[in-house]
Design a protein around this motif. Structure first.
Motif, mmCIF file in Angstrom:
data_model
loop_
_atom_site.group_PDB
_atom_site.id
_atom_site.type_symbol
_atom_site.label_atom_id
_atom_site.label_comp_id
_atom_site.label_asym_id
_atom_site.label_seq_id
_atom_site.Cartn_x
_atom_site.Cartn_y
_atom_site.Cartn_z
ATOM 1 N N ALA A 66 0.976 -1.155 -0.052
ATOM 2 C CA ALA A 66 0.097 0.147 0.116
ATOM 3 C C ALA A 66 0.801 1.248 -0.019
ATOM 4 C CB ALA A 66 -0.889 0.065 1.288
ATOM 5 N N ASP A 67 1.849 0.951 0.906
ATOM 6 C CA ASP A 67 2.911 2.249 0.754
ATOM 7 C C ASP A 67 3.520 2.421 -0.627
ATOM 8 O OD1 ASP A 67 2.379 3.222 3.332
ATOM 9 O OD2 ASP A 67 3.907 1.836 4.126
ATOM 10 N N ALA A 71 11.707 2.164 -0.678
ATOM 11 C CA ALA A 71 12.191 1.515 0.619
ATOM 12 C C ALA A 71 11.560 2.318 1.821
ATOM 13 C CB ALA A 71 13.874 1.168 0.637
ATOM 14 N N ALA A 72 10.881 1.782 2.523
ATOM 15 C CA ALA A 72 10.398 2.467 3.518
ATOM 16 C C ALA A 72 11.216 2.137 4.980
ATOM 17 C CB ALA A 72 8.738 2.008 3.899
ATOM 18 N N ILE A 73 11.791 1.120 4.632
ATOM 19 C CA ILE A 73 12.420 0.254 5.993
ATOM 20 C C ILE A 73 14.060 0.113 5.090
ATOM 21 C CG2 ILE A 73 13.114 -1.348 7.349
ATOM 22 C CD1 ILE A 73 9.886 -1.490 7.425
ATOM 23 N N GLU A 74 15.029 0.626 5.640
ATOM 24 C CA GLU A 74 16.271 0.522 5.092
ATOM 25 C C GLU A 74 16.687 -0.870 4.985
ATOM 26 O OE1 GLU A 74 18.903 3.284 7.082
ATOM 27 O OE2 GLU A 74 18.279 5.047 5.794
ATOM 28 N N GLY A 75 16.741 -1.611 5.809
ATOM 29 C CA GLY A 75 17.125 -3.101 5.775
ATOM 30 C C GLY A 75 16.732 -3.533 7.082
ATOM 31 N N LEU A 76 16.024 -4.845 7.308
ATOM 32 C CA LEU A 76 15.762 -5.543 8.599
ATOM 33 C C LEU A 76 16.394 -6.821 8.270
ATOM 34 C CD1 LEU A 76 13.981 -4.721 11.114
ATOM 35 C CD2 LEU A 76 12.279 -6.129 9.935
ATOM 36 N N PRO A 77 16.967 -7.289 9.297
ATOM 37 C CA PRO A 77 17.668 -8.698 9.385
ATOM 38 C C PRO A 77 16.384 -9.694 9.328
ATOM 39 C CG PRO A 77 18.657 -7.396 11.076
ATOM 40 C CD PRO A 77 17.617 -6.786 10.618
ATOM 41 N N ILE A 78 16.415 -10.637 8.279
ATOM 42 C CA ILE A 78 15.471 -11.339 8.007
ATOM 43 C C ILE A 78 15.125 -12.350 9.088
ATOM 44 C CG2 ILE A 78 16.368 -13.065 6.735
ATOM 45 C CD1 ILE A 78 13.126 -10.986 5.865
ATOM 46 N N GLY A 79 16.014 -12.716 9.784
ATOM 47 C CA GLY A 79 15.750 -13.536 10.880
ATOM 48 C C GLY A 79 14.725 -13.013 11.790
ATOM 49 N N PRO A 125 -1.795 -3.795 10.883
ATOM 50 C CA PRO A 125 -0.908 -2.485 10.920
ATOM 51 C C PRO A 125 -0.992 -1.331 12.075
ATOM 52 C CG PRO A 125 -3.023 -2.405 9.455
ATOM 53 C CD PRO A 125 -3.282 -3.697 10.532
ATOM 54 N N PRO A 126 -0.270 -0.458 11.957
ATOM 55 C CA PRO A 126 -0.141 0.434 12.933
ATOM 56 C C PRO A 126 -1.792 1.512 12.829
ATOM 57 C CG PRO A 126 1.216 1.035 11.288
ATOM 58 C CD PRO A 126 0.821 -0.367 10.887
ATOM 59 N N LYS A 127 -2.040 2.264 13.746
ATOM 60 C CA LYS A 127 -3.241 2.669 13.732
ATOM 61 C C LYS A 127 -3.090 3.995 12.446
ATOM 62 C CE LYS A 127 -6.628 4.921 16.675
ATOM 63 N NZ LYS A 127 -6.679 6.120 17.744
ATOM 64 N N GLY A 128 -4.177 3.958 11.728
ATOM 65 C CA GLY A 128 -4.055 5.047 10.574
ATOM 66 C C GLY A 128 -3.683 4.468 9.227
ATOM 67 N N ALA A 129 -2.677 3.398 9.253
ATOM 68 C CA ALA A 129 -2.202 2.797 8.244
ATOM 69 C C ALA A 129 -3.314 2.053 7.384
ATOM 70 C CB ALA A 129 -0.896 1.962 8.512
ATOM 71 N N ASP A 130 -2.841 1.961 6.313
ATOM 72 C CA ASP A 130 -3.638 1.384 4.951
ATOM 73 C C ASP A 130 -3.562 -0.001 5.293
ATOM 74 O OD1 ASP A 130 -5.255 0.819 2.831
ATOM 75 O OD2 ASP A 130 -4.392 2.300 1.726
ATOM 76 N N THR A 131 -4.893 -0.824 5.322
ATOM 77 C CA THR A 131 -4.917 -2.061 5.450
ATOM 78 C C THR A 131 -4.874 -2.811 4.114
ATOM 79 O OG1 THR A 131 -6.980 -2.178 5.581
ATOM 80 C CG2 THR A 131 -5.757 -2.163 7.629
ATOM 81 N N LYS A 132 -4.787 -2.201 2.903
ATOM 82 C CA LYS A 132 -5.090 -2.989 1.555
ATOM 83 C C LYS A 132 -3.654 -3.648 1.516
ATOM 84 C CE LYS A 132 -5.558 1.072 -0.386
ATOM 85 N NZ LYS A 132 -5.794 2.189 -1.233
ATOM 86 N N GLY A 165 7.236 13.941 -1.600
ATOM 87 C CA GLY A 165 6.179 13.977 -0.489
ATOM 88 C C GLY A 165 5.666 12.452 -0.137
ATOM 89 N N TRP A 166 6.497 11.404 -0.316
ATOM 90 C CA TRP A 166 6.233 10.127 -0.099
ATOM 91 C C TRP A 166 6.170 9.992 1.445
ATOM 92 C CZ3 TRP A 166 9.482 5.144 -0.026
ATOM 93 C CH2 TRP A 166 8.459 4.001 0.006
ATOM 94 N N THR A 167 4.755 9.242 1.993
ATOM 95 C CA THR A 167 4.798 9.004 3.485
ATOM 96 C C THR A 167 4.388 7.745 3.641
ATOM 97 O OG1 THR A 167 2.812 9.900 3.194
ATOM 98 C CG2 THR A 167 4.268 11.510 3.864
ATOM 99 N N PRO A 168 5.484 6.798 3.569
ATOM 100 C CA PRO A 168 5.230 5.293 4.142
ATOM 101 C C PRO A 168 4.655 5.288 5.363
ATOM 102 C CG PRO A 168 7.313 5.563 3.535
ATOM 103 C CD PRO A 168 6.945 6.863 3.365
ATOM 104 N N ARG A 169 3.753 4.527 5.820
ATOM 105 C CA ARG A 169 2.925 4.557 6.998
ATOM 106 C C ARG A 169 3.288 3.023 7.823
ATOM 107 N NH1 ARG A 169 -1.160 7.975 7.908
ATOM 108 N NH2 ARG A 169 -1.457 9.486 6.163
ATOM 109 N N HIS A 170 3.831 2.019 6.994
ATOM 110 C CA HIS A 170 4.074 0.635 7.442
ATOM 111 C C HIS A 170 5.578 0.697 7.843
ATOM 112 C CE1 HIS A 170 0.065 -1.187 6.664
ATOM 113 N NE2 HIS A 170 0.069 -0.189 5.522
ATOM 114 N N LEU A 171 6.068 1.115 9.073
ATOM 115 C CA LEU A 171 7.263 0.996 9.361
ATOM 116 C C LEU A 171 7.817 -0.037 10.412
ATOM 117 C CD1 LEU A 171 7.412 4.888 9.722
ATOM 118 C CD2 LEU A 171 7.952 3.359 7.488
ATOM 119 N N ASP A 172 6.766 -1.001 10.762
ATOM 120 C CA ASP A 172 7.207 -1.761 11.686
ATOM 121 C C ASP A 172 6.527 -3.160 11.438
ATOM 122 O OD1 ASP A 172 7.762 -3.231 14.108
ATOM 123 O OD2 ASP A 172 6.271 -2.354 15.453
#
Ligand SMILES: NC(=O)c1ccc[n+]([C@@H]2O[C@H](COP(=O)([O-])OP(=O)(O)OC[C@H]3O[C@@H](n4cnc5c(N)ncnc54)[C@H](OP(=O)(O)O)[C@@H]3O)[C@@H](O)[C@H]2O)c1
Length: 313
Positions: free
Chosen positions: A207-208, A229-237, A306-313, A289-296
């Protein structure tokens, strides 16, 4: 329709999508329809046509492998968004033939259509601790090396306003790049992780990413590339362990799968799952002006939403 400058959000644009039923395409189509644009979409099967029609996209029967018949019937367009790929060993040849025919067809339209081409994070290779940006030289995964001349061709094409989007690894709930993790967890199995738990994936929720495509359509600068990329790099483990805890599987430690094994199972392209990468989406945030909401994503898996207010699509 020819447009100039920025902020054309109020205009209804006539947009043709390739791959509108895929992971990325489905989210993009929903976003664009929600923003009031008029959508047409290529459909290679009745099932794909029905899915497009159902969400308000006018379907066009056709296949990217043989573009001539449907290109002859293209309506007047403001833009084309290309998100189609079949991940076969001849995907490069298919895409080259497609652009050989599509770019001249668009150049022949009135005005100068915008053409958004989908690249990908795997074109940046393994970055290690460095954070890649749009200025970083590409170092593509061999299976996707064909994309590099293609995107240069789009950006330099005199007949279209070309823009490239490089999506990070795309997830949507338990789908997209998390699909294999979620399926294993749901079956109570150890989660398969390619090469190492420490491998970092840049991530973006579909959705982002769809918002980024819409912004690129409405106000992107021709000739530019944007990393989604909303998240730069997350260890996949961490993602694998979150799924193992959420279900719970009783096997918190993932099962390590080699890159050779995943390539044998899915194809050479799947070696990309082993790339340790960090990518920045800062340019798209700053310039569009990109504003990704799913950051976790880890939290979304663990706490089931999803976090409150984030799109659930
Ligand atoms: N997913 C990611 O994490 C990610 C990340 C970076 C870049 N990308 C790139 O983004 C693009 C799309 O990826 P995706 O994950 O959205 O793929 P996907 O879910 O597999 O969707 C592929 C789309 O292409 C269509 N398609 C495939 N072969 C076709 C053909 N011969 N003729 C017409 N349509 C055809 C499919 O239509 P059907 O409905 O008929 O199957 C579907 O709509 C790919 O180039 C991929 O490399 C993806």
């Amino acid at each position: 329709m020819q447009w100039a400058g920025f902020h054309r959000k109020w205009l209804t644009l006539r947009v043709f999508v390739l791959g509108g039923t895929g992971l990325i395409g489905t989210a993009v189509v929903r976003e664009l329809i929600g923003r009031g644009h008029q959508l047409f979409g290529l459909a290679r099967s009745r099932a794909s046509a029905a899915r497009l029609d159902h969400i308000g996209v006018t379907s066009f029967p056709g296949d990217i492998r043989s573009p001539e018949p449907w290109l002859a019937r293209l309506p007047p367009l403001d833009a084309v968004i290309h998100m189609a790929c079949d991940f076969s060993t001849d995907m490069g040849a298919i895409d080259r033939h497609l652009l050989d025919r599509l770019l001249p067809a668009l150049a022949a339209q009135d005005g100068r259509p915008r053409f958004i081409y989908t690249g990908g994070c795997w074109l940046f290779g393994a970055t290690g601790d460095a954070i890649a940006s749009e200025a970083t030289p590409l170092h593509p995964l061999p299976a996707f090396a064909w994309m590099v001349p293609q995107l240069h061709r789009v950006l330099a094409s005199p007949g279209v306003d070309g823009i490239v989007i490089h999506p990070a690894m795309v997830y949507a709930g338990e789908g997209g790049v998390f699909d294999r993790f979620a399926r294993a967890a749901a079956e109570g199995k150890a989660i398969p992780v390619v090469e190492s738990e420490a491998v970092r994936w840049p991530l973006v929720h579909a959705a982002d990413l769809a918002q980024l495509y819409a912004l690129a359509l409405e106000r992107g600068i021709p000739g530019e590339s944007y990393i989604g990329a909303a998240i730069e790099g997350l260890p996949i483990g961490r993602i694998a362990r979150a799924f193992a805890r959420h279900y719970p599987t009783g096997h918190e430690a993932p099962e390590i799968v080699t890159a050779d094994a995943i390539a044998t199972e899915l194809g050479e392209w799947a070696r990309g799952y082993a790339l340790d990468q960090r990518l920045s989406g800062a340019k798209a945030m700053r310039e569009l002006g990109w504003t990704p909401r799913h950051l976790d994503p880890e939290g979304e898996i663990l706490f089931g939403g999803p976090p409150k207010g984030a799109d659930t699509k």
